[in-house]
Design a protein around this motif. Structure first.
Motif, PDB file in Angstrom:
ATOM      1  N   MET A 116       0.843  -1.180   0.000  1.00 26.29           N
ATOM      2  CA  MET A 116       0.000   0.000   0.000  1.00 26.29           C
ATOM      3  C   MET A 116       0.888   1.243   0.000  1.00 26.29           C
ATOM      4  SD  MET A 116      -1.369   0.326   3.972  1.00 26.29           S
ATOM      5  CE  MET A 116      -1.722  -1.398   4.136  1.00 26.29           C
ATOM      6  N   GLU A 117       0.367   2.334  -0.472  1.00 25.29           N
ATOM      7  CA  GLU A 117       1.124   3.576  -0.453  1.00 25.29           C
ATOM      8  C   GLU A 117       0.712   4.378   0.773  1.00 25.29           C
ATOM      9  OE1 GLU A 117       0.989   5.809  -4.047  1.00 25.29           O
ATOM     10  OE2 GLU A 117       1.365   4.071  -5.289  1.00 25.29           O
ATOM     11  N   PHE A 118       1.717   4.904   1.487  1.00 25.91           N
ATOM     12  CA  PHE A 118       1.441   5.761   2.623  1.00 25.91           C
ATOM     13  C   PHE A 118       2.662   6.615   2.910  1.00 25.91           C
ATOM     14  CE2 PHE A 118       2.981   1.716   4.148  1.00 25.91           C
ATOM     15  CZ  PHE A 118       3.862   2.006   5.172  1.00 25.91           C
ATOM     16  N   THR A 119       2.458   7.678   3.669  1.00 23.90           N
ATOM     17  CA  THR A 119       3.511   8.610   4.034  1.00 23.90           C
ATOM     18  C   THR A 119       3.545   8.720   5.547  1.00 23.90           C
ATOM     19  OG1 THR A 119       3.135   9.854   2.006  1.00 23.90           O
ATOM     20  CG2 THR A 119       4.330  10.988   3.745  1.00 23.90           C
ATOM     21  N   VAL A 120       4.745   8.714   6.116  1.00 25.73           N
ATOM     22  CA  VAL A 120       4.898   8.846   7.561  1.00 25.73           C
ATOM     23  C   VAL A 120       5.611  10.152   7.858  1.00 25.73           C
ATOM     24  CG1 VAL A 120       5.908   7.848   9.648  1.00 25.73           C
ATOM     25  CG2 VAL A 120       5.016   6.344   7.865  1.00 25.73           C
ATOM     26  N   GLU A 121       5.041  10.926   8.775  1.00 28.04           N
ATOM     27  CA  GLU A 121       5.699  12.158   9.244  1.00 28.04           C
ATOM     28  C   GLU A 121       6.306  11.860  10.607  1.00 28.04           C
ATOM     29  OE1 GLU A 121       4.582  16.581  10.836  1.00 28.04           O
ATOM     30  OE2 GLU A 121       3.344  15.753   9.236  1.00 28.04           O
ATOM     31  N   PHE A 122       7.603  12.184  10.740  1.00 29.55           N
ATOM     32  CA  PHE A 122       8.321  11.912  11.976  1.00 29.55           C
ATOM     33  C   PHE A 122       8.384  13.147  12.859  1.00 29.55           C
ATOM     34  CE2 PHE A 122       9.821   8.818   8.880  1.00 29.55           C
ATOM     35  CZ  PHE A 122       9.619   7.652   9.572  1.00 29.55           C
ATOM     36  N   ALA A 123       8.782  12.970  14.110  1.00 35.32           N
ATOM     37  CA  ALA A 123       8.805  14.050  15.093  1.00 35.32           C
ATOM     38  C   ALA A 123       9.757  15.173  14.688  1.00 35.32           C
ATOM     39  CB  ALA A 123       9.193  13.505  16.465  1.00 35.32           C
ATOM     40  N   ASP A 124      10.794  14.858  13.915  1.00 38.79           N
ATOM     41  CA  ASP A 124      11.732  15.907  13.485  1.00 38.79           C
ATOM     42  C   ASP A 124      11.272  16.577  12.191  1.00 38.79           C
ATOM     43  OD1 ASP A 124      12.191  13.921  11.663  1.00 38.79           O
ATOM     44  OD2 ASP A 124      14.347  13.765  12.026  1.00 38.79           O
ATOM     45  N   ALA A 125      10.010  16.354  11.804  1.00 33.54           N
ATOM     46  CA  ALA A 125       9.346  16.964  10.646  1.00 33.54           C
ATOM     47  C   ALA A 125       9.799  16.383   9.313  1.00 33.54           C
ATOM     48  CB  ALA A 125       9.492  18.484  10.649  1.00 33.54           C
ATOM     49  N   THR A 126      10.598  15.325   9.317  1.00 38.70           N
ATOM     50  CA  THR A 126      10.915  14.669   8.052  1.00 38.70           C
ATOM     51  C   THR A 126       9.742  13.785   7.654  1.00 38.70           C
ATOM     52  OG1 THR A 126      12.017  12.823   9.152  1.00 38.70           O
ATOM     53  CG2 THR A 126      13.413  14.652   8.454  1.00 38.70           C
ATOM     54  N   VAL A 127       9.632  13.557   6.355  1.00 41.63           N
ATOM     55  CA  VAL A 127       8.536  12.757   5.814  1.00 41.63           C
ATOM     56  C   VAL A 127       9.140  11.669   4.932  1.00 41.63           C
ATOM     57  CG1 VAL A 127       6.511  12.806   4.303  1.00 41.63           C
ATOM     58  CG2 VAL A 127       6.946  14.700   5.871  1.00 41.63           C
ATOM     59  N   ARG A 128       8.624  10.454   5.068  1.00 44.51           N
ATOM     60  CA  ARG A 128       9.110   9.345   4.243  1.00 44.51           C
ATOM     61  C   ARG A 128       7.922   8.697   3.546  1.00 44.51           C
ATOM     62  NH1 ARG A 128      12.773   5.236   7.205  1.00 44.51           N
ATOM     63  NH2 ARG A 128      14.082   7.086   7.239  1.00 44.51           N
ATOM     64  N   ASP A 129       8.086   8.462   2.248  1.00 44.62           N
ATOM     65  CA  ASP A 129       7.046   7.800   1.457  1.00 44.62           C
ATOM     66  C   ASP A 129       7.331   6.311   1.364  1.00 44.62           C
ATOM     67  OD1 ASP A 129       5.673  10.175   0.803  1.00 44.62           O
ATOM     68  OD2 ASP A 129       7.085  10.590  -0.807  1.00 44.62           O
ATOM     69  N   TYR A 130       6.282   5.519   1.476  1.00 46.37           N
ATOM     70  CA  TYR A 130       6.381   4.072   1.309  1.00 46.37           C
ATOM     71  C   TYR A 130       5.477   3.679   0.144  1.00 46.37           C
ATOM     72  CZ  TYR A 130       8.711   3.991   5.809  1.00 46.37           C
ATOM     73  OH  TYR A 130       9.595   4.207   6.834  1.00 46.37           O
ATOM     74  N   HIS A 131       5.815   2.599  -0.528  1.00 47.46           N
ATOM     75  CA  HIS A 131       5.122   2.253  -1.768  1.00 47.46           C
ATOM     76  C   HIS A 131       4.793   0.773  -1.843  1.00 47.46           C
ATOM     77  CE1 HIS A 131       6.302   6.212  -3.229  1.00 47.46           C
ATOM     78  NE2 HIS A 131       7.526   5.942  -2.836  1.00 47.46           N
ATOM     79  N   ASP A 132       3.992   0.460  -2.855  1.00 42.84           N
ATOM     80  CA  ASP A 132       3.708  -0.892  -3.327  1.00 42.84           C
ATOM     81  C   ASP A 132       3.495  -1.925  -2.231  1.00 42.84           C
ATOM     82  OD1 ASP A 132       3.908   0.125  -5.896  1.00 42.84           O
ATOM     83  OD2 ASP A 132       6.038  -0.323  -6.023  1.00 42.84           O
ATOM     84  N   LYS A 133       4.491  -2.735  -1.974  1.00 44.96           N
ATOM     85  CA  LYS A 133       4.318  -3.880  -1.095  1.00 44.96           C
ATOM     86  C   LYS A 133       4.622  -3.572   0.365  1.00 44.96           C
ATOM     87  CE  LYS A 133       5.142  -7.017  -4.861  1.00 44.96           C
ATOM     88  NZ  LYS A 133       6.069  -7.866  -5.566  1.00 44.96           N
ATOM     89  N   ASP A 134       4.883  -2.309   0.698  1.00 45.79           N
ATOM     90  CA  ASP A 134       5.122  -1.927   2.085  1.00 45.79           C
ATOM     91  C   ASP A 134       3.783  -1.864   2.824  1.00 45.79           C
ATOM     92  OD1 ASP A 134       7.761  -1.586   1.271  1.00 45.79           O
ATOM     93  OD2 ASP A 134       7.582   0.578   1.084  1.00 45.79           O
ATOM     94  N   THR A 135       3.761  -2.322   4.071  1.00 47.59           N
ATOM     95  CA  THR A 135       2.566  -2.232   4.906  1.00 47.59           C
ATOM     96  C   THR A 135       2.986  -1.746   6.292  1.00 47.59           C
ATOM     97  OG1 THR A 135       2.748  -4.532   5.626  1.00 47.59           O
ATOM     98  CG2 THR A 135       1.369  -4.096   3.701  1.00 47.59           C
ATOM     99  N   PHE A 136       2.003  -1.382   7.108  1.00 47.40           N
ATOM    100  CA  PHE A 136       2.334  -0.942   8.459  1.00 47.40           C
ATOM    101  C   PHE A 136       1.301  -1.440   9.450  1.00 47.40           C
ATOM    102  CE2 PHE A 136      -0.512   2.403   7.060  1.00 47.40           C
ATOM    103  CZ  PHE A 136      -1.275   2.665   8.180  1.00 47.40           C
ATOM    104  N   SER A 137       1.720  -1.467  10.710  1.00 50.66           N
ATOM    105  CA  SER A 137       0.800  -1.726  11.805  1.00 50.66           C
ATOM    106  C   SER A 137       1.251  -0.875  12.980  1.00 50.66           C
ATOM    107  CB  SER A 137       0.777  -3.211  12.180  1.00 50.66           C
ATOM    108  OG  SER A 137       2.046  -3.615  12.651  1.00 50.66           O
ATOM    109  N   ILE A 138       0.339  -0.648  13.906  1.00 49.46           N
ATOM    110  CA  ILE A 138       0.661   0.125  15.103  1.00 49.46           C
ATOM    111  C   ILE A 138       0.450  -0.794  16.293  1.00 49.46           C
ATOM    112  CG2 ILE A 138       0.061   2.128  16.502  1.00 49.46           C
ATOM    113  CD1 ILE A 138      -0.866   3.452  13.846  1.00 49.46           C
ATOM    114  N   GLU A 139       1.533  -1.018  17.036  1.00 46.85           N
ATOM    115  CA  GLU A 139       1.490  -1.929  18.169  1.00 46.85           C
ATOM    116  C   GLU A 139       1.946  -1.190  19.417  1.00 46.85           C
ATOM    117  OE1 GLU A 139       3.918  -5.241  17.044  1.00 46.85           O
ATOM    118  OE2 GLU A 139       2.807  -5.555  15.188  1.00 46.85           O
ATOM    119  N   SER A 140       1.037  -1.008  20.361  1.00 53.00           N
ATOM    120  CA  SER A 140       1.315  -0.281  21.611  1.00 53.00           C
ATOM    121  C   SER A 140       1.868   1.114  21.334  1.00 53.00           C
ATOM    122  CB  SER A 140       2.290  -1.071  22.487  1.00 53.00           C
ATOM    123  OG  SER A 140       1.760  -2.333  22.795  1.00 53.00           O
ATOM    124  N   GLY A 141       1.376   1.739  20.284  1.00 49.67           N
ATOM    125  CA  GLY A 141       1.812   3.088  19.933  1.00 49.67           C
ATOM    126  C   GLY A 141       3.034   3.138  19.050  1.00 49.67           C
TER     127      GLY A 141
END
Length: 65
Positions: A1-26
């Motif tokens: 899936m495509e998604f973008t993550v914004e980090f605490a230092d204001a950098t942004v990283r794009d993920y594509h295609d076969k990348d997935t994510f989950s949130i576990e305990s924050g």
């Protein structure tokens, strides 16, 4: 899936295609399409944006009376 993550230092990283994510305990766990895993602590990432998938267009169907 495509998604973008914004980090605490204001950098942004794009993920594509076969990348997935989950949130576990924050913590954000990104599973890369190549089998790699990236884990970010709850204080290190801010938000995830996913592009909105358009709703499929459904044409009306007229059944004979």
């Amino acid at each position: 899936m495509e998604f973008t993550v914004e980090f605490a230092d204001a950098t942004v990283r794009d993920y594509h295609d076969k990348d997935t994510f989950s949130i576990e305990s924050g913590a954000l766990k990104v599973i890369k399409g190549d089998g790699g895993v990236e884990i970010y602590s709850p204080s290190f990432w801010r938000k995830i944006d996913q592009p909105v998938v358009p709703e499929p267009v459904v044409e009306s169907v007229h059944l004979p009376a």
